[in-house]
Motif scaffolding. Structure first.
Motif, PDB file in Angstrom:
ATOM      1  N   ILE A 218      15.585  36.907  34.409  1.00 47.93           N
ATOM      2  CA  ILE A 218      16.027  36.780  35.758  1.00 47.93           C
ATOM      3  C   ILE A 218      14.777  35.929  36.767  1.00 47.93           C
ATOM      4  N   TRP A 219      13.784  36.353  36.316  1.00 50.95           N
ATOM      5  CA  TRP A 219      12.602  35.451  37.206  1.00 50.95           C
ATOM      6  C   TRP A 219      12.463  34.302  36.712  1.00 50.95           C
ATOM      7  N   ILE A 220      12.621  33.612  35.542  1.00 47.85           N
ATOM      8  CA  ILE A 220      12.758  32.248  34.995  1.00 47.85           C
ATOM      9  C   ILE A 220      13.700  31.753  35.675  1.00 47.85           C
TER      10      ILE A 220
ATOM     11  N   LEU B  35      12.237  40.866  28.191  1.00 50.75           N
ATOM     12  CA  LEU B  35      12.962  39.875  28.205  1.00 50.75           C
ATOM     13  C   LEU B  35      13.923  39.539  29.387  1.00 50.75           C
ATOM     14  N   LEU B  36      14.570  40.877  29.989  1.00 50.42           N
ATOM     15  CA  LEU B  36      15.635  40.780  31.136  1.00 50.42           C
ATOM     16  C   LEU B  36      14.904  40.483  32.370  1.00 50.42           C
ATOM     17  N   PRO B  37      13.935  41.172  32.820  1.00 49.00           N
ATOM     18  CA  PRO B  37      13.291  40.718  34.105  1.00 49.00           C
ATOM     19  C   PRO B  37      12.666  39.321  33.819  1.00 49.00           C
ATOM     20  N   LEU B  38      12.244  39.259  32.875  1.00 50.57           N
ATOM     21  CA  LEU B  38      11.566  37.803  32.592  1.00 50.57           C
ATOM     22  C   LEU B  38      12.682  36.502  32.827  1.00 50.57           C
TER      23      LEU B  38
ATOM     24  N   SER C 184      19.782  29.657  29.403  1.00 53.79           N
ATOM     25  CA  SER C 184      20.680  29.104  30.268  1.00 53.79           C
ATOM     26  C   SER C 184      19.636  28.304  31.428  1.00 53.79           C
ATOM     27  N   SER C 185      18.440  29.058  31.694  1.00 57.95           N
ATOM     28  CA  SER C 185      17.400  28.150  32.720  1.00 57.95           C
ATOM     29  C   SER C 185      16.969  26.889  32.059  1.00 57.95           C
ATOM     30  N   LEU C 186      16.835  26.819  30.989  1.00 59.12           N
ATOM     31  CA  LEU C 186      16.353  25.734  30.523  1.00 59.12           C
ATOM     32  C   LEU C 186      17.511  24.496  30.191  1.00 59.12           C
TER      33      LEU C 186
END
Lengths: 268, 322
Positions: free
Chosen positions: A247-249, A242-245, A161-163
């Motif tokens: 959220i961070w991204i 993957l989860l914290p990554l 979703s960030s992408l």
């Protein structure tokens, strides 16, 4: 406790909207069950024609069910922020002063429920129409593997979703690139042991491959926790990364979007 | 009087394929609380960019901005807790859900529990006059009703400061009037402390706003009450002429030293146009002879009262919608 409930409120709100929206037009269930069932039937008949063991029916049913979740991650969650931006909802989210990942969590929960209903329908068709057989003893380990697979997959969705937020409409290409190849690599309709070793190694890095294998082992072969702890650990580690990554991204991309104007300027 | 919004040398640039575009070019504003403040400017003047920065959705390239005393970059979260934004011509929400469901959803996003959200939605719908449309799906609402729904959404979190970006964009006369009445009521009856409204409709700003800033090419070029702004062009002479004949541009009028600006509008009568002209001193006879030399027939001449539009004509040299 009240702070946790307060933090979860946007997730509940988004899930509520998603489920309510889907339930309003009930024909969605028909279409979204019928189409995957047609594909599933074609593969089952192919195996039948090849005199494959009966276990392959269950194998295909599990693959069809779980692949629904992958496509939901890609199309229902991955590009959600792009569509929300186009409809003006993203501005409202951002102004609501809530972490945007909570909205995606809501989207994920709503998506899981809707996809779960679909998958359940496919399971029933698999059992009642095609005679798929499952081992009830494997239900608990299968459920655990399944839930951890969902956690890992939807964490990936957070990143996608960030992408989409950054690349807008071009982000749809990401879905196209990831959709079928992942379906191919994770062994939706066949065991990945048919692949060359290198391809098997690549495939085993995908949460969906691990999840599919674990659920099949539990439900079809009746394997218990003692045989599935590697699957559980692998999926657990993937989720923890993957989860914290994700959220961070996502947070970084929202900030980037505020900086370069992509969050609100439709032409960007 | 307390300051609701303040900007200091605010600059915002966008990178485009053609280079860097400066949407805001050193904007300095100080908006006192307790009023409707208008930001008037043509499309592309920087109104929306400014409002997006003030509502924390966009970062400035340089400069500072404060909303309710909070810095929009360093204290974005505090700013968001006291503001809301409603953009005209947009339809945020889910068409398949009813107005009520959409509003309950947004209220929950703002932190209300389901029950509190339902109560808040009822309050707001009564205030806005949405009652009879609450059970209609969003995709069945008319443009005017959607705008009311959007206003209702903007009130759900009880904001102190409300940003309205072109609130009557695309509405017919009756609906636009109704929305304007609502906006005025929100401030007069104390539901909202301060409204910053952008518009490119002169009459809207003139009717609604206590103070106005005119923005052009990313700069504030004039600021004051509508009366103050008009006062600044009070020594000028304004005529409205009805023309027939040659069409095309009237740039030749600028040959006259007296002409500060003009605006041409097509009339309802085919072949006719209305020319609004602002002059530094009385020089209408030379204007008429010049027009006649260029094959125009002047059908009607009216010396007019100063309007906000004339202020814009004087400052920019052309009409707002040209």
């Amino acid at each position: 406790m009240s702070r946790i409930l307060d933090a979860l409120r946007p997730a509940y709100a988004r899930a509520w909207v998603r489920i309510r929206g889907n339930m309003r037009v009930k024909t969605w269930l028909l279409w979204e069950v019928v189409l995957p069932t047609i594909f599933m039937a074609s593969v089952i008949y192919a195996y039948h024609n090849l005199d494959a063991p009966r276990i392959f029916i269950g194998f295909v049913v599990v693959g069809t069910m779980m692949m629904n979740f992958w496509f939901n991650v890609l199309w229902g969650m991955g590009n959600v922020l792009y569509w929300e931006k186009e409809t003006g909802n993203l501005e409202v989210y951002l102004l609501s002063n809530r972490p945007i990942y909570m909205l995606l969590l809501g989207m994920a929960l709503g998506g899981m429920l809707n996809t779960g209903i679909r998958s359940l329908a496919i399971l029933l068709i698999g059992i009642l129409v095609f005679g798929a057989e499952f081992n009830a003893a494997g239900l608990l380990p299968a459920t655990l593997v399944f839930l951890l697979t969902l956690a890992a997959l939807y964490s990936l969705g957070l990143m996608f979703s960030s992408l989409h937020l950054v690349y807008g409409r071009k982000g749809i290409r990401i879905n196209e690139v990831l959709g079928d190849p992942i379906s191919f690599l994770s062994g939706q309709y066949y065991p990945i042991s048919v692949f060359p070793t290198l391809l098997q190694a690549v495939a085993s890095l995908l949460p969906l491959t691990i999840g599919l294998d674990g659920v099949r082992r539990a439900l079809l072969l009746g394997e218990g926790m003692e045989n599935l702890y590697i699957h559980l650990a692998g999926l657990g580690i993937m989720t923890l990364i993957l989860l914290p990554l994700g959220i961070w991204i996502l947070n970084r991309m929202v900030e980037k979007g505020r900086r370069d104007g992509r969050l609100i300027m439709r032409w960007l | 009087m307390e300051t609701a919004i303040k900007t200091i040398d605010l600059v915002r640039e966008f990178k485009t394929s053609k280079g860097v575009f400066r949407a805001l070019d050193g904007v300095n504003l100080e908006i006192p609380s307790g009023m409707i403040y208008g930001l008037l400017g043509p499309n592309g003047a920087g109104k929306t960019t400014l409002i997006r920065i003030l509502s924390t959705l966009l970062l400035p390239t340089s400069g500072d901005a404060y909303v309710g005393g909070y810095h929009v970059v360093r204290e974005a979260s505090k700013v968001r807790s006291i503001i809301n934004l409603v953009s005209g011509g947009e339809r945020p929400g889910y068409g398949i859900l009813t107005t009520r469901e959409n509003l309950i959803y947004y209220a929950m996003l703002y932190g209300y529990s389901r029950r509190e959200a339902e109560r808040r939605v009822e309050e707001v719908s009564q205030l806005i006059g949405l009652d009879e449309f609450m059970n209609k799906r969003l995709n069945e609402l008319s443009t005017g009703m959607v705008q009311k729904y959007s206003l209702a959404r903007g009130l759900l979190n009880n904001p102190r400061i409300l940003f309205l970006d072109e609130p009557t964009l695309g509405l017919d006369v009756e609906n636009a009037r109704s929305i304007r009445r609502l906006i005025r009521r929100l401030v007069d009856e104390g539901y909202i402390e301060t409204i910053l409204l952008t518009s490119h409709y002169m009459h809207e700003v003139e009717e609604l706003c206590d103070r106005v800033a005119i923005i052009h090419r990313g700069r504030i070029i004039e600021e004051g009450t509508v009366e103050e702004l008009k006062e600044r062009v009070s020594s000028h002479v304004i005529y409205e002429l009805t023309l027939q004949g040659s069409n095309g541009n009237l740039d030749f009028l600028r040959e006259l030293d007296s002409v500060i600006g003009y605006k041409v509008r097509l009339s309802n009568v085919p072949g006719e146009a209305r020319l609004r002209i602002i002059m530094a001193y009385e020089d209408i006879s030379r204007v008429i002879s010049l027009l006649e030399r260029k094959m125009y027939r002047v059908r009607r001449i009216v010396r007019d009262e100063i309007s906000l539009e004339d202020v814009f004509l004087k400052l920019v040299g052309r009409g707002l919608d040209e």
